[in-house]
Design an enzyme around this catalytic site. Structure first.
Site, PDB file in Angstrom:
ATOM      1  N   ASN A  19       0.838  -1.213   0.000  1.00  0.00           N
ATOM      2  CA  ASN A  19       0.000   0.000   0.000  1.00  0.00           C
ATOM      3  C   ASN A  19       0.866   1.254   0.000  1.00  0.00           C
ATOM      4  O   ASN A  19       0.539   2.228  -0.671  1.00  0.00           O
ATOM      5  CB  ASN A  19      -0.968  -0.008   1.187  1.00  0.00           C
ATOM      6  CG  ASN A  19      -2.205  -0.841   0.898  1.00  0.00           C
ATOM      7  OD1 ASN A  19      -3.048  -0.465   0.087  1.00  0.00           O
ATOM      8  ND2 ASN A  19      -2.300  -2.000   1.539  1.00  0.00           N
ATOM      9  N   ARG A  70       2.727   0.929  25.413  1.00  0.00           N
ATOM     10  CA  ARG A  70       2.165   1.367  24.129  1.00  0.00           C
ATOM     11  C   ARG A  70       2.226   2.893  24.021  1.00  0.00           C
ATOM     12  O   ARG A  70       2.553   3.452  22.980  1.00  0.00           O
ATOM     13  CB  ARG A  70       0.705   0.889  24.086  1.00  0.00           C
ATOM     14  CG  ARG A  70       0.093   0.812  22.726  1.00  0.00           C
ATOM     15  CD  ARG A  70      -1.306   0.242  22.796  1.00  0.00           C
ATOM     16  NE  ARG A  70      -1.333  -1.187  23.068  1.00  0.00           N
ATOM     17  CZ  ARG A  70      -1.063  -2.138  22.174  1.00  0.00           C
ATOM     18  NH1 ARG A  70      -0.729  -1.818  20.942  1.00  0.00           N
ATOM     19  NH2 ARG A  70      -1.114  -3.409  22.507  1.00  0.00           N
ATOM     20  N   MET A  95       0.890  -3.101  12.196  1.00  0.00           N
ATOM     21  CA  MET A  95       0.247  -4.133  13.017  1.00  0.00           C
ATOM     22  C   MET A  95       0.286  -3.808  14.517  1.00  0.00           C
ATOM     23  O   MET A  95       0.633  -4.663  15.337  1.00  0.00           O
ATOM     24  CB  MET A  95       0.919  -5.496  12.759  1.00  0.00           C
ATOM     25  CG  MET A  95       0.892  -5.917  11.313  1.00  0.00           C
ATOM     26  SD  MET A  95      -0.786  -6.003  10.656  1.00  0.00           S
ATOM     27  CE  MET A  95      -1.326  -7.532  11.398  1.00  0.00           C
ATOM     28  N   ARG A  96      -0.052  -2.587  14.851  1.00  0.00           N
ATOM     29  CA  ARG A  96      -0.086  -2.176  16.256  1.00  0.00           C
ATOM     30  C   ARG A  96      -1.386  -1.449  16.534  1.00  0.00           C
ATOM     31  O   ARG A  96      -1.835  -0.665  15.706  1.00  0.00           O
ATOM     32  CB  ARG A  96       1.062  -1.189  16.566  1.00  0.00           C
ATOM     33  CG  ARG A  96       2.427  -1.684  16.293  1.00  0.00           C
ATOM     34  CD  ARG A  96       2.922  -2.587  17.384  1.00  0.00           C
ATOM     35  NE  ARG A  96       2.800  -1.993  18.706  1.00  0.00           N
ATOM     36  CZ  ARG A  96       2.794  -2.716  19.826  1.00  0.00           C
ATOM     37  NH1 ARG A  96       2.860  -4.027  19.775  1.00  0.00           N
ATOM     38  NH2 ARG A  96       2.697  -2.125  20.997  1.00  0.00           N
ATOM     39  N   ASN A 112      -6.698   4.376   8.071  1.00  0.00           N
ATOM     40  CA  ASN A 112      -6.256   2.978   8.033  1.00  0.00           C
ATOM     41  C   ASN A 112      -6.990   2.279   6.898  1.00  0.00           C
ATOM     42  O   ASN A 112      -8.031   2.758   6.440  1.00  0.00           O
ATOM     43  CB  ASN A 112      -6.547   2.290   9.372  1.00  0.00           C
ATOM     44  CG  ASN A 112      -5.793   0.975   9.522  1.00  0.00           C
ATOM     45  OD1 ASN A 112      -4.958   0.615   8.682  1.00  0.00           O
ATOM     46  ND2 ASN A 112      -6.085   0.243  10.585  1.00  0.00           N
ATOM     47  N   HIS A 114      -8.434  -1.658   5.746  1.00  0.00           N
ATOM     48  CA  HIS A 114      -8.746  -2.971   6.314  1.00  0.00           C
ATOM     49  C   HIS A 114      -9.257  -3.880   5.196  1.00  0.00           C
ATOM     50  O   HIS A 114     -10.090  -3.446   4.392  1.00  0.00           O
ATOM     51  CB  HIS A 114      -9.822  -2.803   7.407  1.00  0.00           C
ATOM     52  CG  HIS A 114     -10.187  -4.088   8.061  1.00  0.00           C
ATOM     53  ND1 HIS A 114      -9.367  -4.714   8.981  1.00  0.00           N
ATOM     54  CD2 HIS A 114     -11.265  -4.891   7.907  1.00  0.00           C
ATOM     55  CE1 HIS A 114      -9.946  -5.838   9.370  1.00  0.00           C
ATOM     56  NE2 HIS A 114     -11.092  -5.977   8.742  1.00  0.00           N
ATOM     57  N   LEU A 149     -11.480  -0.662  17.747  1.00  0.00           N
ATOM     58  CA  LEU A 149     -10.781  -1.465  16.733  1.00  0.00           C
ATOM     59  C   LEU A 149     -11.559  -1.468  15.411  1.00  0.00           C
ATOM     60  O   LEU A 149     -12.709  -1.915  15.370  1.00  0.00           O
ATOM     61  CB  LEU A 149     -10.606  -2.909  17.247  1.00  0.00           C
ATOM     62  CG  LEU A 149     -10.009  -3.886  16.231  1.00  0.00           C
ATOM     63  CD1 LEU A 149      -8.553  -3.570  15.949  1.00  0.00           C
ATOM     64  CD2 LEU A 149     -10.180  -5.320  16.697  1.00  0.00           C
TER      65      LEU A 149
HETATM   66  C1  GRF Z   1      -3.359  -5.068   3.798  1.00  0.00           C
HETATM   67  O1  GRF Z   1      -4.173  -6.172   3.496  1.00  0.00           O
HETATM   68  C2  GRF Z   1      -4.108  -4.094   4.654  1.00  0.00           C
HETATM   69  O2  GRF Z   1      -5.471  -4.067   4.380  1.00  0.00           O
HETATM   70  C3  GRF Z   1      -3.864  -4.620   6.045  1.00  0.00           C
HETATM   71  O3  GRF Z   1      -2.554  -5.114   6.031  1.00  0.00           O
HETATM   72  C4  GRF Z   1      -2.172  -5.446   4.701  1.00  0.00           C
HETATM   73  C5  GRF Z   1      -0.960  -4.630   4.402  1.00  0.00           C
HETATM   74  O4  GRF Z   1      -0.359  -4.947   3.201  1.00  0.00           O
HETATM   75  N1  GRF Z   1      -4.109  -3.583   7.015  1.00  0.00           N
HETATM   76  P1  GRF Z   1       0.896  -4.126   2.686  1.00  0.00           P
HETATM   77  O5  GRF Z   1       1.955  -4.164   3.803  1.00  0.00           O
HETATM   78  O6  GRF Z   1       0.457  -2.723   2.392  1.00  0.00           O
HETATM   79  O7  GRF Z   1       1.359  -4.865   1.475  1.00  0.00           O
END
Ligand code: GRF
Length: 222
Positions: A19, A70, A95-96, A112, A114, A149
């Site tokens: 991304n 945190r 991932m936090r 974000n 998802h 969340l």
């Molecule tokens: C994606 O599927 C996003 O929706 C999720 O984590 C993944 C990240 O992929 N939050 P990348 O690191 O951007 O390739």
């Protein structure tokens, strides 16, 4: 912010960074008026760090395990972002969970993405969960981060069909391809000053919404 000036982004990652790459590419193609001022990874081995460096973007590793809480970790990240004049924070596979320290430092200025159609399937391993549930559509959601969340105001979603015999990888790839389209778009809408958050809804100024008769049905009607 002024609609004619590029928005300063800080992108937080933990891993592959596809991304992040999509955002970099959209900026380079001039579809997105933004500058990535800083990439922060909480993991030293994140592939996304290489992507940043390859494009001459300032990248920092701030390892969460080196902080006592945190909040202490978030304070460090907020300091790094503010020092570079970041206006909008982009979570891209970060991932936090965020503490109030971060959310309050950038109110309605953290996005974000998802890999499901929220509020269905929040949390982790959601592509497999969608397959296991037997839904006919899943997709992806860009939203403003709030304290709950995967619960903040939704900006844009893309729907993809799900097949009962999909593997997790097949569905993940199908969704990811759409993530790469809608994330830059959401940021561009912000840059144009067109996103207005009221309660839990995002109103988009001058929005050409989907025609209401444009319905997706899976399996299609004959
Ligand atoms: C994606 O599927 C996003 O929706 C999720 O984590 C993944 C990240 O992929 N939050 P990348 O690191 O951007 O390739």
């Amino acid at each position: 912010m002024a609609a004619d000036s590029a928005v300063n982004l800080g992108v937080l990652i933990s891993g592959f960074g596809s991304n992040l790459q999509a955002i970099i590419d959209a900026i380079e193609r001039r579809e997105l008026a933004a500058r990535i001022k800083l990439v922060v990874s909480n993991r030293a081995d994140a592939v996304g760090l290489e992507r940043a460096r390859r494009h001459g973007i300032d990248a920092l590793v701030i390892e969460n395990r080196k902080f006592p809480s945190r909040e202490a970790f978030d304070r460090e990240v907020v300091t790094a972002l503010k020092a570079r004049d970041v206006e909008l924070v982009i979570l891209a596979g970060f991932m936090r969970l965020l503490s109030p320290v971060m959310v309050q430092a950038f109110p309605n200025r953290i996005m974000n993405i998802h890999p499901a159609l929220l509020p269905s399937f929040p949390g982790l391993h959601v592509q497999q969960a969608a397959i296991d549930h037997g839904v006919r559509f899943s997709g992806c959601t860009v939203f403003f981060v709030s304290q709950g969340l995967d619960d903040g105001p939704i900006i844009i979603q893309a729907a993809v069909p799900v097949r009962p015999d999909d593997t997790e990888q097949e569905l993940s790839e199908r969704i990811l391809a759409q993530e790469h389209r809608i994330y830059p778009r959401a940021i561009q809408l912000y840059q144009e000053g067109r996103l207005e958050v009221r309660g839990r809804k995002v109103y988009i100024k001058d929005d050409a919404s989907q025609p209401i008769d444009q319905v997706l049905i899976n399996p299609p009607l004959r």
